[in-house]
Scaffold this motif. Structure first.
Motif, mmCIF file in Angstrom:
data_model
loop_
_atom_site.group_PDB
_atom_site.id
_atom_site.type_symbol
_atom_site.label_atom_id
_atom_site.label_comp_id
_atom_site.label_asym_id
_atom_site.label_seq_id
_atom_site.Cartn_x
_atom_site.Cartn_y
_atom_site.Cartn_z
ATOM 1 N N ARG A 1 37.694 26.182 39.696
ATOM 2 C CA ARG A 1 37.205 27.189 38.758
ATOM 3 C C ARG A 1 35.866 27.764 39.231
ATOM 4 O O ARG A 1 35.620 28.964 39.091
ATOM 5 N N GLN A 2 35.006 26.922 39.771
ATOM 6 C CA GLN A 2 33.750 27.429 40.340
ATOM 7 C C GLN A 2 34.045 28.399 41.476
ATOM 8 O O GLN A 2 33.409 29.461 41.585
ATOM 9 N N MET A 3 34.999 28.041 42.331
ATOM 10 C CA MET A 3 35.391 28.913 43.436
ATOM 11 C C MET A 3 35.882 30.261 42.913
ATOM 12 O O MET A 3 35.497 31.325 43.413
ATOM 13 N N ALA A 4 36.727 30.230 41.883
ATOM 14 C CA ALA A 4 37.269 31.465 41.324
ATOM 15 C C ALA A 4 36.160 32.334 40.748
ATOM 16 O O ALA A 4 36.146 33.563 40.939
ATOM 17 N N ARG A 5 35.218 31.715 40.033
ATOM 18 C CA ARG A 5 34.103 32.478 39.444
ATOM 19 C C ARG A 5 33.265 33.135 40.530
ATOM 20 O O ARG A 5 32.933 34.330 40.448
ATOM 21 N N GLU A 6 32.888 32.358 41.534
ATOM 22 C CA GLU A 6 32.004 32.896 42.570
ATOM 23 C C GLU A 6 32.685 34.002 43.370
ATOM 24 O O GLU A 6 32.051 35.008 43.709
ATOM 25 N N ALA A 7 33.957 33.823 43.671
ATOM 26 C CA ALA A 7 34.676 34.851 44.431
ATOM 27 C C ALA A 7 34.808 36.138 43.621
ATOM 28 O O ALA A 7 34.631 37.248 44.149
ATOM 29 N N THR A 8 35.107 36.016 42.338
ATOM 30 C CA THR A 8 35.272 37.202 41.483
ATOM 31 C C THR A 8 33.944 37.916 41.282
ATOM 32 O O THR A 8 33.878 39.156 41.360
ATOM 33 N N ASN A 9 32.880 37.169 41.036
ATOM 34 C CA ASN A 9 31.563 37.790 40.879
ATOM 35 C C ASN A 9 31.114 38.470 42.162
ATOM 36 O O ASN A 9 30.469 39.522 42.120
ATOM 37 N N LEU A 10 31.451 37.890 43.301
ATOM 38 C CA LEU A 10 31.133 38.529 44.584
ATOM 39 C C LEU A 10 31.814 39.893 44.675
ATOM 40 O O LEU A 10 31.189 40.892 45.067
ATOM 41 N N LEU A 11 33.086 39.946 44.290
ATOM 42 C CA LEU A 11 33.801 41.227 44.332
ATOM 43 C C LEU A 11 33.206 42.240 43.366
ATOM 44 O O LEU A 11 33.077 43.427 43.695
ATOM 45 N N LEU A 12 32.847 41.791 42.181
ATOM 46 C CA LEU A 12 32.260 42.714 41.204
ATOM 47 C C LEU A 12 30.938 43.291 41.721
ATOM 48 O O LEU A 12 30.634 44.470 41.493
ATOM 49 N N ARG A 13 30.166 42.468 42.420
ATOM 50 C CA ARG A 13 28.921 42.980 43.013
ATOM 51 C C ARG A 13 29.226 44.007 44.089
ATOM 52 O O ARG A 13 28.545 45.031 44.197
ATOM 53 N N ARG A 14 30.281 43.744 44.884
ATOM 54 C CA ARG A 14 30.648 44.697 45.942
ATOM 55 C C ARG A 14 31.097 46.031 45.332
ATOM 56 O O ARG A 14 30.793 47.098 45.859
ATOM 57 N N ILE A 15 31.821 45.964 44.228
ATOM 58 C CA ILE A 15 32.259 47.194 43.556
ATOM 59 C C ILE A 15 31.040 47.971 43.065
ATOM 60 O O ILE A 15 30.942 49.201 43.239
ATOM 61 N N ALA A 16 30.085 47.265 42.456
ATOM 62 C CA ALA A 16 28.884 47.925 41.924
ATOM 63 C C ALA A 16 28.063 48.551 43.046
ATOM 64 O O ALA A 16 27.479 49.625 42.870
ATOM 65 N N GLU A 17 28.050 47.890 44.204
ATOM 66 C CA GLU A 17 27.280 48.410 45.342
ATOM 67 C C GLU A 17 28.031 49.480 46.112
ATOM 68 O O GLU A 17 27.483 50.114 47.018
ATOM 69 N N GLN A 18 29.337 49.653 45.770
ATOM 70 C CA GLN A 18 30.193 50.657 46.415
ATOM 71 C C GLN A 18 30.253 50.463 47.924
ATOM 72 O O GLN A 18 30.162 51.418 48.697
ATOM 73 N N GLN A 19 30.429 49.206 48.331
ATOM 74 C CA GLN A 19 30.583 48.905 49.752
ATOM 75 C C GLN A 19 31.366 47.610 49.916
ATOM 76 O O GLN A 19 31.350 46.757 49.027
ATOM 77 N N PRO A 20 32.078 47.471 51.048
ATOM 78 C CA PRO A 20 32.866 46.259 51.262
ATOM 79 C C PRO A 20 32.011 45.000 51.347
ATOM 80 O O PRO A 20 32.451 43.920 50.978
ATOM 81 N N GLY A 21 30.791 45.121 51.833
ATOM 82 C CA GLY A 21 29.925 43.957 51.932
ATOM 83 C C GLY A 21 30.035 43.259 53.263
ATOM 84 O O GLY A 21 31.049 43.345 53.963
#
Length: 331
Positions: free
Chosen positions: A291-311
């Motif tokens: 569950r920690q893995m799922a949270r961190e991976a999803t939050n990482l993607l949400l940050r990438r979406i907000a930054e409008q870049q793949p990262g």
């Protein structure tokens, strides 16, 4: 939305702020807007919102299966994190088939999702790379093989999980350990076990390793049925199963052959699915922080979406821990 604004006596933008959950609206105004929404039965038009904002508020997620408790927990956690940010989940399964995985990946990306999360250990190779070059944020999780160096990865130290299981068995005095594993998918877990035993000069010969395809309880049960004559003749005192599901099948087969766990044979799994704590006896396992893995991976993607870049590529490795229960005892 305009009808709601007129009913509440506010601007259309205020209604939009309330619908999006923005904190710029006072509590009193929010209450008026929510009352108008309820009275009129207003539902936001997601297609119109996508056209206006250039986003779909949707994240695609590819997993091998949702039949296994590990992935069902991961999917639940991803969906909860997305929902808290007003995002939707579009789920696809691969059934462990590489060609199906590629089709699912292509299908999700063609549906204009804002980002993609991919779980599992299949090789999607250049297809993933080409999607990243198109600017679609992509992250990997639950990745057991060597991760590509061009994507962000949030995963678990599976080799350490196997090593922890091996150290636990050695601390109990076991030096004749058999392996029942989904191979080659879980070869890294088995390598970790072997490393732990090798530290004390103990080998796990290949004839003591038995396959359990699909990592299911049924495959664990069947593996014991095939292996039991050898296990008895070789004086094996412990079985390492590469998942809890396999381990539960192993314990059932041992019981059916009138062998006591752990007095005749200790059993250790990996995962810590909910059923493990309620097995008879309760299963010793190596808990994976899924569950920690799922949270961190999803939050990482949400940050990438907000930054409008793949990262930039990155690797986050989460650490498992032993949960000792009644299925393991002294050799």
């Amino acid at each position: 939305m305009l009808d709601v604004a007129k009913r509440a006596g506010v601007t259309k933008q205020t209604v939009s702020n309330v619908v999006r959950g923005r904190q710029v609206v006072s509590a009193a105004t929010r209450a008026k807007v929510e009352a108008a929404i309820a009275e009129l039965g207003y539902t936001p038009n997601m297609v119109a919102r996508s056209l206006a904002t250039g986003t779909t508020m949707t994240v695609g997620f590819i997993v091998p299966t949702i039949a296994h408790p590990f992935y069902s927990e991961v999917v639940e956690e991803v969906e909860d994190v997305l929902e808290a940010s007003d995002y939707h989940l579009l789920l696809a399964t691969t059934h462990g088939n590489e060609e199906r995985a590629r089709r699912q990946l292509s299908g999700l990306s063609s549906r204009s999702v804002d980002a993609l999360l991919v779980a599992g250990d299949f090789d999607l190779g250049e297809h993933v790379a080409s999607l990243r070059e198109q600017g679609i944020p992509i992250a990997l999780c639950a990745w057991e093989v060597d991760p590509p160096d061009y994507l962000p990865v949030v995963t678990i130290d599976y080799e350490k999980a196997g090593h922890l299981a091996g150290r636990h068995l050695r601390e109990l005095g076991h030096d004749r350990v058999a392996v029942i594993a989904d191979l080659p998918a879980h070869r890294i877990r088995v390598a970790g076990l072997r490393r732990a035993l090798a530290a004390d000069g103990i080998d796990v010969p290949e004839d003591r390793v038995f396959p359990a395809p699909a990592a299911s309880s049924e495959s664990g049960y069947n593996a014991v049925e095939r292996a039991l004559p050898y296990l008895r003749s070789a004086g094996v005192s412990a079985i390492f199963a590469s998942t809890d599901a396999i381990a539960l099948g192993v314990m059932q087969a041992l019981r059916d052959h009138r062998l006591s766990v752990p007095h005749d044979m200790s059993v250790v799994g990996i995962d810590d699915i909910p059923q493990s704590a309620h097995a008879h006896p309760a299963l010793t396992t190596v808990a994976l922080p899924k569950r920690q893995m799922a949270r961190e991976a999803t939050n990482l993607l949400l940050r990438r979406i907000a930054e409008q870049q793949p990262g930039a590529p990155s690797l986050t490795l989460l650490h498992p821990e032993v949960v000792a229960r009644a299925s393991s005892g002294p050799a």
